[in-house]
Design a protein around this motif. Structure first.
Motif, PDB file in Angstrom:
ATOM      1  N   ARG A   1      -2.331   3.483 -14.623  1.00  0.00           N
ATOM      2  CA  ARG A   1      -1.553   2.464 -14.258  1.00  0.00           C
ATOM      3  C   ARG A   1      -1.351   1.439 -15.365  1.00  0.00           C
ATOM      4  O   ARG A   1      -2.110   1.032 -15.909  1.00  0.00           O
ATOM      5  CB  ARG A   1      -2.212   1.961 -13.005  1.00  0.00           C
TER       6      ARG A   1
ATOM      7  N   MET B   1      -6.838  -1.794  -2.351  1.00  0.00           N
ATOM      8  CA  MET B   1      -6.455  -1.354  -3.817  1.00  0.00           C
ATOM      9  C   MET B   1      -7.921  -0.565  -4.424  1.00  0.00           C
ATOM     10  O   MET B   1      -8.865  -1.105  -4.305  1.00  0.00           O
ATOM     11  CB  MET B   1      -5.845  -2.323  -4.606  1.00  0.00           C
TER      12      MET B   1
ATOM     13  N   PHE C   1     -11.688  -1.518  -4.127  1.00  0.00           N
ATOM     14  CA  PHE C   1     -12.848  -0.596  -3.134  1.00  0.00           C
ATOM     15  C   PHE C   1     -13.672   0.104  -4.170  1.00  0.00           C
ATOM     16  O   PHE C   1     -14.658   0.580  -3.567  1.00  0.00           O
ATOM     17  CB  PHE C   1     -12.282   0.061  -2.147  1.00  0.00           C
ATOM     18  N   PHE C   2     -13.209   0.539  -5.329  1.00  0.00           N
ATOM     19  CA  PHE C   2     -14.126   1.113  -6.247  1.00  0.00           C
ATOM     20  C   PHE C   2     -15.335   0.194  -6.445  1.00  0.00           C
ATOM     21  O   PHE C   2     -16.469   0.497  -6.634  1.00  0.00           O
ATOM     22  CB  PHE C   2     -13.397   1.439  -7.729  1.00  0.00           C
TER      23      PHE C   2
ATOM     24  N   GLY D   1       0.841  -1.398  -0.008  1.00  0.00           N
ATOM     25  CA  GLY D   1      -0.004  -0.061   0.018  1.00  0.00           C
ATOM     26  C   GLY D   1       0.838   1.308   0.043  1.00  0.00           C
ATOM     27  O   GLY D   1       1.635   1.485   0.734  1.00  0.00           O
TER      28      GLY D   1
ATOM     29  N   SER E   1       6.926  -1.581  -8.597  1.00  0.00           N
ATOM     30  CA  SER E   1       7.053  -0.611  -9.602  1.00  0.00           C
ATOM     31  C   SER E   1       7.338   0.803  -9.048  1.00  0.00           C
ATOM     32  O   SER E   1       7.744   1.577  -9.691  1.00  0.00           O
ATOM     33  CB  SER E   1       5.680  -0.560 -10.444  1.00  0.00           C
TER      34      SER E   1
ATOM     35  N   LEU F   1      -4.615  14.431  -7.582  1.00  0.00           N
ATOM     36  CA  LEU F   1      -3.640  13.256  -7.186  1.00  0.00           C
ATOM     37  C   LEU F   1      -3.266  14.014  -5.711  1.00  0.00           C
ATOM     38  O   LEU F   1      -2.461  15.118  -5.674  1.00  0.00           O
ATOM     39  CB  LEU F   1      -2.531  13.384  -8.077  1.00  0.00           C
TER      40      LEU F   1
ATOM     41  N   PHE G   1      -8.678  10.074  -9.047  1.00  0.00           N
ATOM     42  CA  PHE G   1      -7.516  11.226  -8.958  1.00  0.00           C
ATOM     43  C   PHE G   1      -7.191  11.530 -10.433  1.00  0.00           C
ATOM     44  O   PHE G   1      -7.203  10.969 -11.387  1.00  0.00           O
ATOM     45  CB  PHE G   1      -6.260  10.759  -8.309  1.00  0.00           C
TER      46      PHE G   1
ATOM     47  N   PHE H   1      -1.647  -1.864 -15.035  1.00  0.00           N
ATOM     48  CA  PHE H   1      -2.451  -2.667 -14.433  1.00  0.00           C
ATOM     49  C   PHE H   1      -2.072  -4.241 -14.713  1.00  0.00           C
ATOM     50  O   PHE H   1      -2.355  -4.453 -16.041  1.00  0.00           O
ATOM     51  CB  PHE H   1      -4.059  -2.845 -14.562  1.00  0.00           C
TER      52      PHE H   1
HETATM   53  O1  UGB Z   1       2.673  -1.354  -8.498  1.00  0.00           O
HETATM   54  C1  UGB Z   1       3.017  -1.234  -7.403  1.00  0.00           C
HETATM   55  O2  UGB Z   1       4.142  -1.613  -7.043  1.00  0.00           O
HETATM   56  C2  UGB Z   1       2.158  -0.941  -6.444  1.00  0.00           C
HETATM   57  O3  UGB Z   1       0.620  -1.195  -6.850  1.00  0.00           O
HETATM   58  C3  UGB Z   1      -0.297  -0.793  -5.960  1.00  0.00           C
HETATM   59  O4  UGB Z   1      -0.387   0.744  -5.765  1.00  0.00           O
HETATM   60  P1  UGB Z   1      -1.066   1.551  -6.744  1.00  0.00           P
HETATM   61  O5  UGB Z   1      -0.615   1.476  -8.283  1.00  0.00           O
HETATM   62  O6  UGB Z   1      -1.106   2.968  -6.069  1.00  0.00           O
HETATM   63  O7  UGB Z   1      -2.658   0.893  -6.689  1.00  0.00           O
HETATM   64  P2  UGB Z   1      -3.803   1.410  -6.088  1.00  0.00           P
HETATM   65  O8  UGB Z   1      -3.838   1.834  -4.783  1.00  0.00           O
HETATM   66  O9  UGB Z   1      -5.044   0.546  -6.479  1.00  0.00           O
HETATM   67  O10 UGB Z   1      -4.361   2.783  -7.153  1.00  0.00           O
HETATM   68  C4  UGB Z   1      -4.357   2.425  -8.387  1.00  0.00           C
HETATM   69  C5  UGB Z   1      -4.646   3.922  -9.039  1.00  0.00           C
HETATM   70  O11 UGB Z   1      -6.011   4.183  -8.608  1.00  0.00           O
HETATM   71  C6  UGB Z   1      -5.687   5.907  -8.123  1.00  0.00           C
HETATM   72  N1  UGB Z   1      -6.440   6.046  -7.081  1.00  0.00           N
HETATM   73  C7  UGB Z   1      -6.307   5.195  -6.068  1.00  0.00           C
HETATM   74  C8  UGB Z   1      -7.091   5.584  -5.027  1.00  0.00           C
HETATM   75  C9  UGB Z   1      -8.382   6.301  -5.014  1.00  0.00           C
HETATM   76  O12 UGB Z   1      -9.072   6.686  -4.084  1.00  0.00           O
HETATM   77  N2  UGB Z   1      -8.358   7.078  -6.163  1.00  0.00           N
HETATM   78  C10 UGB Z   1      -7.576   6.881  -7.174  1.00  0.00           C
HETATM   79  O13 UGB Z   1      -7.897   7.256  -8.406  1.00  0.00           O
HETATM   80  C11 UGB Z   1      -4.213   5.768  -7.876  1.00  0.00           C
HETATM   81  O14 UGB Z   1      -3.525   7.016  -7.991  1.00  0.00           O
HETATM   82  C12 UGB Z   1      -3.707   4.788  -8.947  1.00  0.00           C
HETATM   83  O15 UGB Z   1      -3.142   5.494 -10.204  1.00  0.00           O
HETATM   84  C13 UGB Z   1      -0.259  -1.340  -4.800  1.00  0.00           C
HETATM   85  O16 UGB Z   1      -1.304  -0.889  -3.893  1.00  0.00           O
HETATM   86  C14 UGB Z   1       1.183  -1.119  -4.030  1.00  0.00           C
HETATM   87  O17 UGB Z   1       1.045  -2.135  -3.011  1.00  0.00           O
HETATM   88  C15 UGB Z   1       2.080  -1.521  -5.011  1.00  0.00           C
HETATM   89  O18 UGB Z   1       2.312  -3.000  -5.277  1.00  0.00           O
END
Ligand code: UGB
Length: 435
Positions: A314, A286, A290-291, A182, A223, A384, A304, A316
């Motif tokens: 991302r 993540m 939660f979305f 996180g 990442s 953001l 954001f 993903f």
């Molecule tokens: O690759 C990693 O190394 C990391 O990946 C993951 O981090 P992130 O890529 O930040 O994933 P995640 O929180 O799902 O947010 C996804 C997107 O939603 C956006 N985001 C997030 C929350 C929110 O309320 N609104 C929003 O737009 C947010 O800005 C982002 O663009 C793992 O959690 C981390 O443990 C680590 O492994």
């Protein structure tokens, strides 16, 4: 009377007066005993209250550690060792035998199950902490137990336990996935990142370097180590010295620590930089998870965006692709070269990106979820926050492709469809919902 006799027969301590047999003294003695019992109970009560205060209180970390140590003290015994040996036994005599840390976690569960399916010996380790709903971790544990994988409940900081496990089983590999994950939570509870991602990692490596034979280690980096790097796609050669969150900093520190243990002790170590892994049995903290929960509940979701309405995106990566990457890394890991804490020659040290090479804007992720859930999301566009998030991630995966044929095959639409199917079957159609 017989009780008094016993006390009276006790040899008197030099310099202390002897108790005499008068009714007044008897009364005084009973009164003192009652006082001792009363104050002992008050003392025990205070200790109990101190350690079991709510997790949100200031003693969060100490009470958490206390609970963990209580749990870890429950191991041992012939029946326990038998379960460990059965779980860690490979199908063929020369098969891999893997200790998977963080086995009740999202990636840990999938990797453990895949290793077991193909006949490897697997033993899990997990502290079942309450960073997110522990009942989901218990459900994953049940799933693994049904496929013959036993999870030892302990913390990676427990060196005695780790050494014991290596005495019972000569693990050929360690798949180290236990970590405090996180990006944003690092501002709330920084010490948990140091505890798991730094102290825990060092403890693991200390044990691995001292056992004989030493295992080969594959572990989860992130990442997020690319931080403020703007050169895309991210390649393993790019700079990683500008972490944007403490989480990223601890993962980057882990990569440097890995270098040290490889250099001094000859441990074979491979770090995998995971790119926003998602899928069934995922992590409720993540965004995609939660979305889904909040769209179903009719709650608004914060999306954001960067400065000047810039897109946040991302790379993903679907869990099955990540699992293939983990297995590929394990299969191509060379043996460690040291033994009993001494290096015998140079050992393998690697780091790979495991991403999808196809970044998707977060707003598109929400559109896919809306279609799959057949519910319109209440979008709340927000700036953001400056709490660790980066604007963009994009993996160059050519190194992993070259070394072990890593090739992701699941696009976000397909992967989210599988996630939503799982979510609805696990939580029901919004009736029982994720916490
Ligand atoms: O690759 C990693 O190394 C990391 O990946 C993951 O981090 P992130 O890529 O930040 O994933 P995640 O929180 O799902 O947010 C996804 C997107 O939603 C956006 N985001 C997030 C929350 C929110 O309320 N609104 C929003 O737009 C947010 O800005 C982002 O663009 C793992 O959690 C981390 O443990 C680590 O492994």
């Amino acid at each position: 009377m017989s009780q008094m006799k016993h006390i009276d027969n006790t040899p008197s301590t030099p310099g202390k007066f002897k108790i005499e047999k008068s009714p007044y003294n008897r009364l005084r003695l009973q009164f003192s005993l009652a006082k001792i019992i009363f104050w002992s109970l008050v003392f025990v009560g205070l200790i109990f209250v101190f350690f079991y205060r709510s997790p949100s209180s200031s003693s969060h970390v100490s009470s958490d550690l206390f609970r963990r140590s209580l749990r870890t003290s429950s191991y041992g015994g012939p029946a326990w060792e038998k379960k460990i040996k059965a779980s860690a036994k490979p199908r063929s005599s020369n098969g891999m035998c893997v200790l998977v840390t963080g086995a009740a976690g999202f990636v840990g569960t999938h990797v453990s199950a895949a290793l077991k399916r193909r006949g490897n010996g697997v033993l899990g380790l997990d502290n079942f902490n309450d960073y997110y709903d522990p009942s989901l971790k218990r459900a994953r544990q049940e799933l693994l137990e049904r496929s013959g994988v036993y999870i030892v409940e302990a913390d990676i900081n427990d060196a005695t336990l780790l050494k014991k496990l290596f005495e019972i089983v000569a693990f050929t590999h360690v798949m180290h996935l236990a970590a405090q994950a996180g990006v944003r939570y690092a501002m709330e509870n920084p010490s948990s990142y140091v505890h798991s991602n730094i102290a825990g990692l060092v403890n693991m490596l200390e044990v691995c370097k001292s056992v004989n034979p030493q295992p080969s280690i594959v572990w989860a980096s992130s990442s997020s180590v690319y931080g403020l790097n703007t050169k895309v796609p991210f390649s393993e050669r790019d700079r990683t010295d500008q972490p944007a969150s403490l989480y990223a900093a601890t993962k980057k520190a882990g990569e440097e620590i890995a270098h040290t243990y490889n250099h001094i002790y000859g441990l074979s170590i491979t770090g995998l930089r995971f790119f926003t892994v998602y899928g069934p049995w995922g992590r409720p903290d993540m965004a995609y998870f939660f979305f889904t929960r909040d769209i179903l509940k009719g709650k608004s979701i914060p999306i954001f965006e960067a400065a000047n309405h810039g897109t946040v995106a991302r790379d993903f990566t679907y869990i099955d692709d990540i699992v293939k990457g983990c297995l590929g890394a394990l299969d191509t890991a060379k043996k460690s070269t040291g033994s009993g804490g001494k290096k015998k020659g140079p050992a393998q040290l690697r780091v790979f990106n495991l991403g999808n090479t196809s970044p998707v804007p977060v707003s598109d992720l929400v559109s896919i979820l809306e279609k799959l859930l057949k519910v319109k999301a209440k979008r709340l566009i927000m700036k953001l926050p400056r709490n660790g998030d980066v604007q963009f991630t994009h993996a160059n995966i050519s190194l992993a492709q070259k070394e072990f044929g890593y090739k992701p095959t699941t696009d976000l639409q397909t992967g989210l469809k599988k996630f939503v199917r799982w979510y609805l079957s696990y939580y029901g159609n919004g009736k029982k919902s994720a916490q």
